[in-house]
Design an enzyme around this catalytic site. Structure first.
Site, PDB file in Angstrom:
ATOM      1  N   HIS A  86       6.590 -48.621 113.957  1.00 28.96           N
ATOM      2  CA  HIS A  86       6.764 -49.476 112.783  1.00 28.96           C
ATOM      3  C   HIS A  86       7.986 -48.993 112.016  1.00 28.96           C
ATOM      4  CE1 HIS A  86       5.806 -52.040 109.381  1.00 28.96           C
ATOM      5  NE2 HIS A  86       6.206 -51.031 108.634  1.00 28.96           N
ATOM      6  N   ASP A 165      -5.231 -56.872 102.665  1.00 26.41           N
ATOM      7  CA  ASP A 165      -3.826 -56.528 102.434  1.00 26.41           C
ATOM      8  C   ASP A 165      -3.003 -57.785 102.187  1.00 26.41           C
ATOM      9  OD1 ASP A 165      -1.442 -54.786 102.434  1.00 26.41           O
ATOM     10  OD2 ASP A 165      -0.939 -56.053 104.159  1.00 26.41           O
ATOM     11  N   ARG A 172       0.916 -58.230  94.612  1.00 25.43           N
ATOM     12  CA  ARG A 172       1.899 -57.195  94.246  1.00 25.43           C
ATOM     13  C   ARG A 172       3.298 -57.792  94.163  1.00 25.43           C
ATOM     14  NH1 ARG A 172       1.422 -53.431  98.922  1.00 25.43           N
ATOM     15  NH2 ARG A 172       3.140 -52.339  97.931  1.00 25.43           N
ATOM     16  N   SER A 187      -0.864 -50.285 102.810  1.00 27.75           N
ATOM     17  CA  SER A 187      -0.612 -51.645 103.301  1.00 27.75           C
ATOM     18  C   SER A 187      -0.118 -51.599 104.753  1.00 27.75           C
ATOM     19  CB  SER A 187       0.429 -52.300 102.393  1.00 27.75           C
ATOM     20  OG  SER A 187       0.935 -53.481 102.947  1.00 27.75           O
ATOM     21  N   LYS A 191      -2.654 -52.282 108.585  1.00 34.09           N
ATOM     22  CA  LYS A 191      -2.359 -53.251 109.645  1.00 34.09           C
ATOM     23  C   LYS A 191      -2.166 -52.546 110.985  1.00 34.09           C
ATOM     24  CE  LYS A 191       0.622 -54.800 106.728  1.00 34.09           C
ATOM     25  NZ  LYS A 191       1.584 -55.393 105.839  1.00 34.09           N
TER      26      LYS A 191
HETATM   27  N1  URA Z   1       5.536 -53.569 104.116  1.00 37.37           N
HETATM   28  C1  URA Z   1       4.201 -53.774 104.065  1.00 37.37           C
HETATM   29  O1  URA Z   1       3.606 -54.208 105.040  1.00 37.37           O
HETATM   30  N2  URA Z   1       3.554 -53.492 102.916  1.00 37.37           N
HETATM   31  C2  URA Z   1       4.172 -52.996 101.816  1.00 37.37           C
HETATM   32  O2  URA Z   1       3.519 -52.764 100.825  1.00 37.37           O
HETATM   33  C3  URA Z   1       5.554 -52.795 101.884  1.00 37.37           C
HETATM   34  C4  URA Z   1       6.217 -53.088 103.052  1.00 37.37           C
END
Ligand code: URA
Length: 429
Positions: A86, A165, A172, A187, A191
């Site tokens: 990621h 999320d 947010r 967050s 995932k």
């Molecule tokens: N990418 C995400 O998936 N979540 C965040 O809070 C910031 C960047």
């Protein structure tokens, strides 16, 4: 149903620098998804977390509660170990495209659930959708089949993955609470853990074109994410990498796919190749594949063969040419000298304004729009040399894109530039 807690009490706990219990965290995430906790209450909670922080145990619990809000994929039917990467997002960061097939070419399985771009950093799915007929949406069964048949799959993360999320991120986004390290880390990791990978390499970008502007912030984010991953049983490691300057020589969807194809065929810009090989080496190491010549598979056709199979499995037609823009506009060097700065953020904003990115989720992107450049830091250029090309289907976009470039390139006579290090640090065993 009688609720065991009141949101206002939990908000007050964080406002006063207190610590939330596991039961309180499980409740507030679940109650938020059920609509019992209102948006304005969760917004106040997010702001209290942004301002006052969280203990590591709270962050791990928060992540787990978001994972529990949805499904968790299971790849135990595969014979190969799963490993994913990621990136926290950068300009020209198309590394996923050559990386997934490269790692798969050594026998590891790469389940890469990706997103679309918002703002100045591009999204992997937007890039791949510039390949004619390529389909981002797969069912879980289709995803597993591509992983079994090819060893790598890049597709859209389904709605069932960490729905808490999705709701919290949207909140947010409109309440100024994105840049909170506990919330960013939980967050991203919710995932990735729900996706079911057994190992994960994080590429945490640092610098002008990245979320994290300083090495200190990036180190804290990386350490937090590595701890969350390891606590959930996912072998996790992070690299901190430079994003003051854009990666490679292109920013834009089809333009980055073209560059990925060059890398998979043994060419491409050196920084992209070096980062791809380094991330692949780390990913393979986490699943016990070491002492292999990682770079060799970019030169001997093995990674390219995996790429072709991976794209074809999702309907992509690589025999058709990639889109090219209806209009281009060249920028020339304003003076003679050495390029001492090239601002990643400016390139990202220009590519976005040319049509490569979106301002709102529902916007469409142009496949061919973006920016290409033909120099790197430390290179000598002469006044009047063409150095940057803007690409767009819509000529009226050039003016705003040019605005972004006002101070993007610094050229100094007789300067000596030490090439910045690409890899700035590593976190995790
Ligand atoms: N990418 C995400 O998936 N979540 C965040 O809070 C910031 C960047």
């Amino acid at each position: 149903m009688i609720e065991p807690f009141a949101a206002v009490d939990l908000i007050a706990t964080k406002r006063e620098f207190g610590e939330l219990s596991t039961a309180e965290i499980n409740w507030i995430i679940d109650a938020y998804v059920r609509g019992v906790v209102a948006d304005e209450q969760m917004a106040a909670m997010a702001m209290a977390i942004l301002l006052n922080g969280m203990q590591m145990r709270e962050i791990v619990d928060w992540t787990q509660a978001m994972i529990n809000s949805g499904e968790r994929l299971d790849f135990s039917a595969l014979s190969a170990s799963t490993v994913d990467k990621h990136s926290t997002g950068g300009v020209g960061d198309m590394i996923t495209l050559p990386l997934a097939p490269l790692v798969a070419s050594f026998g590891a399985a790469v389940p890469q659930l990706s997103g679309r771009g918002l703002g100045h950093t591009g999204g992997t799915l937007d890039k791949l959708e510039s390949i004619p007929n390529w389909q981002a949406n797969l069912t879980n069964a289709q995803m597993l089949q591509v992983l079994k048949d090819v060893g790598a799959v890049i597709c859209a993360a389904g709605a069932g993955l960490a729905p808490a999320d999705k709701k919290l991120y949207a909140l947010r986004d409109v309440t100024g609470t994105i840049p909170a390290i506990p919330l960013i880390a939980s967050s991203i990791m919710s995932k990735k853990i729900a996706e079911g990978t057994s190992a994960l390499v994080l590429d945490v970008k640092v610098g002008a074109g990245a979320f994290m502007k300083t090495l200190e912030q990036a180190t804290l984010l990386a350490t937090t994410m590595v701890e969350i991953g390891n606590a959930a049983g996912v072998k996790t490691r992070a690299l901190l990498t430079n994003m003051n300057n854009p990666l490679g020589r292109a920013a834009g969807n089809a333009l980055e796919v073209q560059q990925a194809i060059e890398v998979l065929n043994g060419g491409g810009p050196k920084d992209v190749v070096d980062l791809t090989v380094e991330l692949a080496t780390q990913m393979l190491d986490l699943v016990g594949i070491s002492n292999v010549d990682v770079a060799a598979n970019l030169n001997n056709g093995k990674a390219a063969a995996k790429w072709e199979a991976m794209i074809k499995a999702q309907g992509g037609d690589l025999s058709q040419p990639l889109a090219t823009a209806r209009h281009t506009h060249q920028l020339t060097a304003g003076s003679t000298g050495v390029v001492t700065e090239f601002d990643a953020l400016a390139v990202g904003i220009a590519a976005w304004r040319l049509g490569a990115g979106r301002s709102r989720k529902e916007d469409t992107v142009q496949a061919a729009a973006g920016v290409t450049w033909n120099f790197e830091l430390g290179q000598q250029v002469n006044a009047g040399d063409p150095i940057i090309t803007l690409h767009s289907d819509d000529e009226s976009r050039f003016e705003l894109a040019l605005d972004a470039f006002k101070d993007a390139v610094t050229i100094e006579p007789d300067a000596i530039v030490k090439k910045p290090d690409l890899i700035l640090g590593r976190i995790g065993a």
